[in-house]
Scaffold this motif. Structure first.
Motif, PDB file in Angstrom:
ATOM      1  N   ALA A  78       0.809  -1.217   0.000  1.00 44.77           N
ATOM      2  CA  ALA A  78       0.000   0.000   0.000  1.00 44.77           C
ATOM      3  C   ALA A  78       0.842   1.267   0.000  1.00 44.77           C
ATOM      4  CB  ALA A  78      -0.941  -0.007   1.206  1.00 44.77           C
ATOM      5  N   PHE A  79       1.921   1.305   0.783  1.00 44.11           N
ATOM      6  CA  PHE A  79       2.585   2.583   1.047  1.00 44.11           C
ATOM      7  C   PHE A  79       4.097   2.590   0.831  1.00 44.11           C
ATOM      8  CE2 PHE A  79      -1.130   2.511   3.970  1.00 44.11           C
ATOM      9  CZ  PHE A  79      -1.866   3.495   3.337  1.00 44.11           C
ATOM     10  N   SER A 213       3.464  -4.916  15.162  1.00 43.45           N
ATOM     11  CA  SER A 213       3.084  -5.544  13.894  1.00 43.45           C
ATOM     12  C   SER A 213       3.527  -4.698  12.703  1.00 43.45           C
ATOM     13  CB  SER A 213       1.574  -5.762  13.857  1.00 43.45           C
ATOM     14  OG  SER A 213       0.884  -4.532  13.968  1.00 43.45           O
ATOM     15  N   LEU A 214       3.405  -3.381  12.802  1.00 40.69           N
ATOM     16  CA  LEU A 214       3.858  -2.528  11.705  1.00 40.69           C
ATOM     17  C   LEU A 214       5.370  -2.588  11.539  1.00 40.69           C
ATOM     18  CD1 LEU A 214       1.615   0.615  12.310  1.00 40.69           C
ATOM     19  CD2 LEU A 214       1.359  -1.083  10.502  1.00 40.69           C
ATOM     20  N   TRP A 215       6.090  -2.610  12.657  1.00 39.13           N
ATOM     21  CA  TRP A 215       7.553  -2.621  12.590  1.00 39.13           C
ATOM     22  C   TRP A 215       8.070  -3.978  12.136  1.00 39.13           C
ATOM     23  CZ3 TRP A 215      11.212  -1.830  17.410  1.00 39.13           C
ATOM     24  CH2 TRP A 215      12.537  -1.724  16.964  1.00 39.13           C
ATOM     25  N   ALA A 216       7.711  -5.035  12.858  1.00 35.75           N
ATOM     26  CA  ALA A 216       8.224  -6.363  12.519  1.00 35.75           C
ATOM     27  C   ALA A 216       7.715  -6.820  11.158  1.00 35.75           C
ATOM     28  CB  ALA A 216       7.823  -7.367  13.607  1.00 35.75           C
ATOM     29  N   GLY A 217       6.409  -6.615  10.898  1.00 33.66           N
ATOM     30  CA  GLY A 217       5.877  -7.040   9.606  1.00 33.66           C
ATOM     31  C   GLY A 217       6.476  -6.270   8.453  1.00 33.66           C
ATOM     32  N   GLY A 218       6.645  -4.952   8.611  1.00 29.99           N
ATOM     33  CA  GLY A 218       7.274  -4.187   7.548  1.00 29.99           C
ATOM     34  C   GLY A 218       8.704  -4.607   7.296  1.00 29.99           C
ATOM     35  N   LEU A 219       9.442  -4.942   8.363  1.00 24.60           N
ATOM     36  CA  LEU A 219      10.818  -5.406   8.187  1.00 24.60           C
ATOM     37  C   LEU A 219      10.869  -6.718   7.412  1.00 24.60           C
ATOM     38  CD1 LEU A 219      13.879  -5.168   8.938  1.00 24.60           C
ATOM     39  CD2 LEU A 219      13.337  -6.629  10.893  1.00 24.60           C
ATOM     40  N   LEU A 220      10.006  -7.679   7.762  1.00 26.76           N
ATOM     41  CA  LEU A 220       9.997  -8.963   7.061  1.00 26.76           C
ATOM     42  C   LEU A 220       9.602  -8.783   5.597  1.00 26.76           C
ATOM     43  CD1 LEU A 220       8.380 -11.262   9.786  1.00 26.76           C
ATOM     44  CD2 LEU A 220      10.793 -11.099   9.155  1.00 26.76           C
ATOM     45  N   HIS A 225      11.353  -8.491  -0.078  1.00 20.09           N
ATOM     46  CA  HIS A 225      11.480  -7.718  -1.311  1.00 20.09           C
ATOM     47  C   HIS A 225      12.941  -7.564  -1.713  1.00 20.09           C
ATOM     48  CE1 HIS A 225      10.066  -4.862  -4.324  1.00 20.09           C
ATOM     49  NE2 HIS A 225      11.040  -4.038  -3.960  1.00 20.09           N
ATOM     50  N   GLY A 226      13.823  -7.351  -0.733  1.00 20.56           N
ATOM     51  CA  GLY A 226      15.238  -7.233  -1.054  1.00 20.56           C
ATOM     52  C   GLY A 226      15.831  -8.534  -1.552  1.00 20.56           C
ATOM     53  N   LEU A 227      15.450  -9.654  -0.961  1.00 13.70           N
ATOM     54  CA  LEU A 227      15.956 -10.943  -1.425  1.00 13.70           C
ATOM     55  C   LEU A 227      15.471 -11.276  -2.830  1.00 13.70           C
ATOM     56  CD1 LEU A 227      15.634 -13.061   1.842  1.00 13.70           C
ATOM     57  CD2 LEU A 227      17.740 -12.253   0.766  1.00 13.70           C
ATOM     58  N   ARG A 228      14.291 -10.780  -3.183  1.00 11.34           N
ATOM     59  CA  ARG A 228      13.771 -11.011  -4.531  1.00 11.34           C
ATOM     60  C   ARG A 228      14.284  -9.989  -5.543  1.00 11.34           C
ATOM     61  NH1 ARG A 228       7.547 -12.178  -2.617  1.00 11.34           N
ATOM     62  NH2 ARG A 228       7.685 -14.458  -2.531  1.00 11.34           N
ATOM     63  N   ARG A 229      15.092  -9.035  -5.081  1.00  5.05           N
ATOM     64  CA  ARG A 229      15.682  -8.012  -5.948  1.00  5.05           C
ATOM     65  C   ARG A 229      14.598  -7.197  -6.652  1.00  5.05           C
ATOM     66  NH1 ARG A 229      20.246 -11.868  -8.852  1.00  5.05           N
ATOM     67  NH2 ARG A 229      21.268 -12.552  -6.923  1.00  5.05           N
ATOM     68  N   LEU A 235      13.537   3.286  -2.137  1.00  8.08           N
ATOM     69  CA  LEU A 235      12.385   4.063  -1.671  1.00  8.08           C
ATOM     70  C   LEU A 235      11.687   3.359  -0.508  1.00  8.08           C
ATOM     71  CD1 LEU A 235      10.281   6.356  -2.028  1.00  8.08           C
ATOM     72  CD2 LEU A 235       9.107   4.847  -3.657  1.00  8.08           C
ATOM     73  N   ALA A 236      11.486   2.055  -0.626  1.00  2.85           N
ATOM     74  CA  ALA A 236      10.819   1.296   0.436  1.00  2.85           C
ATOM     75  C   ALA A 236      11.622   1.342   1.727  1.00  2.85           C
ATOM     76  CB  ALA A 236      10.602  -0.145  -0.016  1.00  2.85           C
ATOM     77  N   ALA A 237      12.946   1.226   1.621  1.00  5.41           N
ATOM     78  CA  ALA A 237      13.785   1.267   2.821  1.00  5.41           C
ATOM     79  C   ALA A 237      13.736   2.637   3.482  1.00  5.41           C
ATOM     80  CB  ALA A 237      15.223   0.902   2.454  1.00  5.41           C
ATOM     81  N   ARG A 238      13.736   3.705   2.691  1.00  9.85           N
ATOM     82  CA  ARG A 238      13.691   5.046   3.262  1.00  9.85           C
ATOM     83  C   ARG A 238      12.356   5.302   3.965  1.00  9.85           C
ATOM     84  NH1 ARG A 238      14.436   7.559  -1.069  1.00  9.85           N
ATOM     85  NH2 ARG A 238      12.380   8.457  -1.477  1.00  9.85           N
TER      86      ARG A 238
END
Length: 735
Positions: A78-79, A213-220, A225-229, A235-238
């Motif tokens: 979503a974001f 849930s927002l922190w842990a779920g967003g990190l996972l 996404h990073g492992l799938r390149r 942008l997502a990391a920032r």
């Protein structure tokens, strides 16, 4: 539509996420096994067997990892990554969406398994004795925790089914909200929902679960996404880095409040429960350090080179492992008996509500006997801070923002804080009259002040607009929400009025109030409904912010006069009823100074009857000001048009008057005349409608005395013979 095949190694992603869930489950099961003897001693129940003692914490911890993964995946779609220009999710968002679907389904399965495991744990019988679906459904109604898991399974399954058909971005924010709702039953059960100060403990746990849930779920989700390149990883990391900081602060503060309520400082090192709290605190500090390191190294490396994901993935792997251990500790903490309370029997109000009362409500206690509401009080402070930050940003940019709007918004936040955290909020769960004061404040005072602050307009001016080549940001998300179909439906005057009015009729004139008044969750739900329905109604009626369905001022006046008197009718109905609403609950509190429940309810009805006058005055003043400003804008527009066309409208109007003076019919109605007649007709209708409403607000009809003369149908008094003769003679003389 054909989506590209996933890059990277999707099998490694599933293996990693499964490993985090297994790590959390094994940690929880190990702690549960170590504290089994203390738990059986505290409860006095027999050992239900290893399938329950080890399986229950394992399934719960693994299920919570699945729950936060669902929240984080929907959040990511979503974001954190942008959709395609057409509004359809791009490849990264679509993969995150499907990951959330699988995780939500796993959460539903784990919650369903926890129903028989919980019943087995509570009864002390093996789980094999509780696998009959029919008997299991009836037993779940008898155990609050099992019923909560049943609701969790239903909600998670609903979110799973709803996410299957989603392809567009506009449906992903509701999925984020729905996945967060699945955590509410979990936050309303356990140690925090019982004992003294359980109102603070429950509210802090809800905040803690949401932030975690927002922190842990967003990190996972970011790690997957990073492992799938995937694209837009920088942008997502920032964006996630900014969100994670606030989640860490919320987790730390809410966890501190929850631990302070449950564990005295002297028992932190002396009890197993206290040592687990310290271990969880250490894990939270470690996560904060890793997050800071991620912000300084991983995010910076991605900004310099979007393909340099090595630092981000390495730190995220360590964070994911610590999160797995932390969730296992949290579940094990719930399986460990807390330190025994002092040798003092709590009062009935303390056991039911969470705190005791010093006596009946007085003016001093209402004004100064505060108990801070962690949810609504915190929301009031945060909303005030965000609004002031937006105004300061405009002023630094050289833009002007009306001081009246700032004053209205801050007064609204202050009113929200006072209604929920002062003596009003303290006595609200125990007395119907004070509950009605809070209801009127949350639905008819706070929303008016907040709406007059124009927060949406401020946000649209303060938030930076994304350039054409940049992905959409918060301003674009807000505009999309304003122009969505759901917003158009909700801002329909009929829909907004029905939600505003039918809510309190359906709540108080049915058995719903009796069901909700005795639970903390019920009070939270009622407060949320009062606040949101009131804000939606007044946004449509007097809102300064733009709405998808703008209506003219006259229609706003009609909506106000047609809806606000219903509060008075509702108050009259409450004052005339002889049935005590929530009587069983109010009597169970055993308050010696609160015995006249019917009188208190009639007082609440009187408050509801009288509370509509002040909002009516504020609303009418706001409508008159808006109407006057609208006429001024129209006049300025007409003046500019007259300057451009040499006052053609006035010339046509004068020509029409000249034709009428000569006795000739006008050829056509001029625009000026039509606008003038329309305004005059609108003014006459408003005056007539207002007078009719004022006369109709006589709730107590007058009784005619038998000695009063009869009233004829034509409105005159019946005359006797002499009076009629004199009247006839007077008429002849006048003629």
């Amino acid at each position: 539509m054909t989506l590209p095949r996933p890059a990277g190694k999707p099998g490694l992603v599933w293996l990693l996420l499964t490993g985090v869930a297994v790590l959390a489950g094994c940690t929880a099961a190990g702690i549960g096994a170590l504290s089994l003897a203390d738990a059986l001693t505290a409860t006095g129940l027999p050992d239900p067997g290893p399938a329950t003692t080890l399986g229950l914490p394992f399934v719960r911890a693994a299920g919570e990892i699945a729950a936060v993964l669902a929240v984080g995946s929907f959040l990511f779609a979503a974001f954190l990554v942008p959709p395609q220009p057409s509004g359809v999710l791009d490849a990264g968002g679509y993969r995150a969406l499907r990951l959330g679907t699988v995780a939500s389904g796993a959460w539903a399965v784990c919650a369903a398994l926890l129903v028989p495991l919980t019943i087995s744990d509570v009864s002390g019988h093996p789980v094999a004795d509780h696998l009959n679906p029919v008997a299991l459904w009836s037993l779940a109604d008898l155990v609050n925790t099992a019923s909560a898991w049943r609701w969790t399974a239903v909600l998670a399954a609903t979110v799973t089914l709803a996410s299957l058909a989603v392809l567009r971005w506009s449906w992903t924010p509701p999925l984020v909200a729905g996945s967060l709702v699945t955590l509410i039953p979990l936050g309303l059960t356990g140690h925090s929902s019982a004992g003294g100060s359980h109102d603070l403990a429950t509210n802090s746990l809800l905040i803690h679960l949401t932030a975690a849930s927002l922190w842990a779920g967003g990190l996972l989700a970011l790690l997957a996404h990073g492992l799938r390149r995937g694209d837009h990883t920088d942008l997502a990391a920032r964006r996630f880095s900014a969100l994670a900081l606030w989640c860490w602060i919320a987790m730390g503060l809410s966890g501190f409040v929850n631990a302070a309520v449950r564990v005295p400082p002297a028992d932190l090192l002396a009890t197993g429960y206290g040592r687990l709290v310290i271990a969880k605190f250490v894990a939270l500090c470690a996560l904060g350090v890793l997050g800071w390191r991620q912000r300084r190294a991983g995010v910076v490396a991605l900004q310099a080179d979007p393909n340099n994901r090595r630092v981000l993935i390495r730190l995220a792997l360590v964070e994911a492992a610590i999160f797995g251990v932390t969730f296992g500790i949290a579940v094990g903490l719930g399986r460990t008996p807390p330190p025994p309370p002092p040798l003092r029997l709590p009062s009935i109000p303390e056991a039911e509500i969470g705190y005791d009362f010093a006596g009946p409500p007085t003016v001093a206690r209402i004004l100064f006997d505060w108990r801070f509401d962690l949810i609504f009080g915190t929301a009031a402070i945060v909303l005030a801070g965000l609004y002031v930050a937006g105004v300061l940003r405009l002023r630094r940019r050289g833009d002007h923002w009306p001081p009246g709007r700032v004053l209205a918004w801050l007064l609204g936040c202050l009113a929200l804080l006072f209604v929920t955290s002062s003596g009003v909020g303290r006595y609200m769960p125990a007395m119907f009259s004070v509950h009605m004061v809070a209801h009127m404040g949350l639905s008819m005072l706070v929303p008016i002040l907040l709406v007059l602050g124009a927060p949406v307009s401020l946000a649209l001016r303060a938030l930076p607009a994304a350039r054409r080549e940049d992905p959409p940001g918060m301003r674009e998300w807000l505009l999309a929400a304003l122009h969505s179909r759901a917003s158009r439906i909700l801002t329909n005057p009929i829909v907004a009025t029905v939600l505003f009015v039918a809510g309190f009729y359906g709540l108080y004139l049915s058995s719903l109030f009796d069901t909700a008044v005795g639970s903390h969750a019920g009070h939270l739900a009622m407060n949320v409904h009062f606040l949101l329905s009131g804000y939606l109604f007044y946004w449509v009626v007097i809102g300064v912010d733009p709405t998808p369905r703008p209506i003219p001022p006259l229609a706003k006046v009609a909506v106000v006069f047609g809806s606000l008197p219903l509060h008075a009718f509702f108050g009259v109905e409450l004052m005339s009823t002889r049935t005590v609403l929530g009587g069983a609950y109010y009597r169970s509190l055993g308050l010696s100074w609160h015995t006249d429940l019917l009188g208190d309810q009639r007082l609440g009805g009187g408050i509801a009857w009288a509370a509509g006058e002040l909002p009516l005055v504020i609303v009418m003043i706001a409508l008159l000001v808006q109407w006057a400003r609208s006429d001024q804008r129209t006049a300025r527009r007409l003046d500019r048009a007259a300057e451009r066309d040499d006052d053609a409208d006035l010339a046509a109007y004068n020509a029409m008057l000249a034709q009428l003076a000569r006795g000739e019919p006008p050829a056509a109605s001029s625009g000026f005349a039509s606008r003038t007649s329309l305004r005059f007709s609108a003014f006459i209708f408003a005056v007539w409608f207002g007078s009719r409403v004022v006369h109709s607000r006589r709730f107590v009809p007058s009784c005619r005395s038998p000695r009063q003369p009869a009233v004829r149908r034509d409105g005159g008094r019946a005359l006797n013979g002499r009076q009629s003769t004199n009247a006839a003679e007077n008429t002849r003389e006048r003629n």
